[in-house]
Design a protein around this motif. Sequence first.
Motif, PDB file in Angstrom:
ATOM      1  N   GLU A 187       0.836  -1.206   0.000  1.00 25.78           N
ATOM      2  CA  GLU A 187       0.000   0.000   0.000  1.00 25.78           C
ATOM      3  C   GLU A 187       0.868   1.252   0.000  1.00 25.78           C
ATOM      4  OE1 GLU A 187      -0.585  -2.794   1.696  1.00 25.78           O
ATOM      5  OE2 GLU A 187      -2.439  -3.297   0.653  1.00 25.78           O
ATOM      6  N   GLU A 188       1.958   1.209   0.782  1.00 31.05           N
ATOM      7  CA  GLU A 188       2.848   2.382   0.822  1.00 31.05           C
ATOM      8  C   GLU A 188       3.546   2.585  -0.519  1.00 31.05           C
ATOM      9  OE1 GLU A 188       4.014   2.165   5.582  1.00 31.05           O
ATOM     10  OE2 GLU A 188       5.116   0.929   4.153  1.00 31.05           O
ATOM     11  N   LEU A 189       3.988   1.467  -1.107  1.00 29.84           N
ATOM     12  CA  LEU A 189       4.666   1.571  -2.416  1.00 29.84           C
ATOM     13  C   LEU A 189       3.724   2.144  -3.468  1.00 29.84           C
ATOM     14  CD1 LEU A 189       6.540  -1.852  -2.568  1.00 29.84           C
ATOM     15  CD2 LEU A 189       7.585   0.415  -2.612  1.00 29.84           C
ATOM     16  N   LEU A 190       2.498   1.601  -3.481  1.00 29.61           N
ATOM     17  CA  LEU A 190       1.536   2.077  -4.483  1.00 29.61           C
ATOM     18  C   LEU A 190       1.231   3.556  -4.272  1.00 29.61           C
ATOM     19  CD1 LEU A 190      -0.975  -0.906  -4.727  1.00 29.61           C
ATOM     20  CD2 LEU A 190       0.446  -0.004  -6.579  1.00 29.61           C
ATOM     21  N   ALA A 191       1.087   3.951  -3.020  1.00 29.09           N
ATOM     22  CA  ALA A 191       0.751   5.352  -2.746  1.00 29.09           C
ATOM     23  C   ALA A 191       1.847   6.282  -3.282  1.00 29.09           C
ATOM     24  CB  ALA A 191       0.558   5.550  -1.245  1.00 29.09           C
ATOM     25  N   VAL A 192       3.113   5.897  -3.063  1.00 26.01           N
ATOM     26  CA  VAL A 192       4.232   6.728  -3.538  1.00 26.01           C
ATOM     27  C   VAL A 192       4.234   6.777  -5.073  1.00 26.01           C
ATOM     28  CG1 VAL A 192       6.764   6.910  -3.610  1.00 26.01           C
ATOM     29  CG2 VAL A 192       5.638   6.145  -1.527  1.00 26.01           C
ATOM     30  N   MET A 193       4.039   5.620  -5.697  1.00 26.90           N
ATOM     31  CA  MET A 193       4.077   5.553  -7.162  1.00 26.90           C
ATOM     32  C   MET A 193       2.928   6.363  -7.772  1.00 26.90           C
ATOM     33  SD  MET A 193       4.902   1.480  -7.338  1.00 26.90           S
ATOM     34  CE  MET A 193       5.052   1.133  -9.051  1.00 26.90           C
TER      35      MET A 193
END
Length: 268
Positions: free
Chosen positions: A63-69
Amino acid sequence: MAFPKIYIVGVGPGDPELLTVKADSLIRSADLILYTDSLIPPEIVAIARPEATVLRAADKNLEELLAVMIEAAKAGKRVVRLHDGDPCFYGAIQEQMVGLLAAGLEFEVVPGVSAYQLAAARLRVELTVPERVQTIILSRLTGRTVVPESEELASLAAHRSSLCLYLSAKHVVQMQARLLLHYPPQTPVAICYRLGWVDERILLVPLAELAVRSEAAGFVRSTLYVVSPALMAETVPTEYGYPERLAFCEESGRSRLYSPGHDRLFKP
Ligand SMILES: C[S@@+](CC[C@H](N)C(=O)[O-])C[C@H]1O[C@@H](n2cnc3c(N)ncnc32)[C@H](O)[C@@H]1O
């Protein structure tokens, strides 16, 4: 307004010279790079522009990775997510792609050289030698991710194919026992640690010694195991230390494709 496409890029096993031209140019033009530092060496990330933001992925959840991307892409940035080897297996990209689709973002997957391909190149073998082995299996042992019962290692070993085992360094004792159910104890196994990295090591050992040699070397991650009758070829560099050699191509092991007696479309 259309947002820029996100790139999911395979960067090969570690050697920057094995980047595809496309991977190289995407890294050089990225605004944001996400990568796993235990599997991708610093030399690859070092080709990014000095002003690019480079983030380690290992300490973030999906979820954190997707949010940053998603945030970066929506701000008009070029986002490049790096994966070791080729991203089409053991890369956990499926859930990323689903997340990007759900966010309404375009993405493209760029293939890379997988670890097993560099292993075969270093060992100077063709993993499909006529009349000895014609199938390559890429698999792993059960770890945190469970392998379906129908793909249990002993059943794959029954094929006696060229078998490349990823993500399995912590299970070498179990691996050896399952493989011995079908492969003869003298079958060569290549234990390949950090191929393409500066500290690359390759050991070529009989299957009967797989666990003891792997554990003695202390390889607990970034190790690929290749089990194959093809590794007995006379072309394998002697520095890898396997004593037995077979002259494959003097008899049945020669390919029919380039045989003088074989008609081909372009050489009738
Ligand atoms: C997350 S998986 C990804 C594999 C990747 N999709 C590929 O095509 O190589 C990581 C595993 O691949 C293998 N691996 C990846 N890079 C490697 C390398 N440079 N040398 C040896 N094994 C490697 C190891 O088994 C490691 O545990």
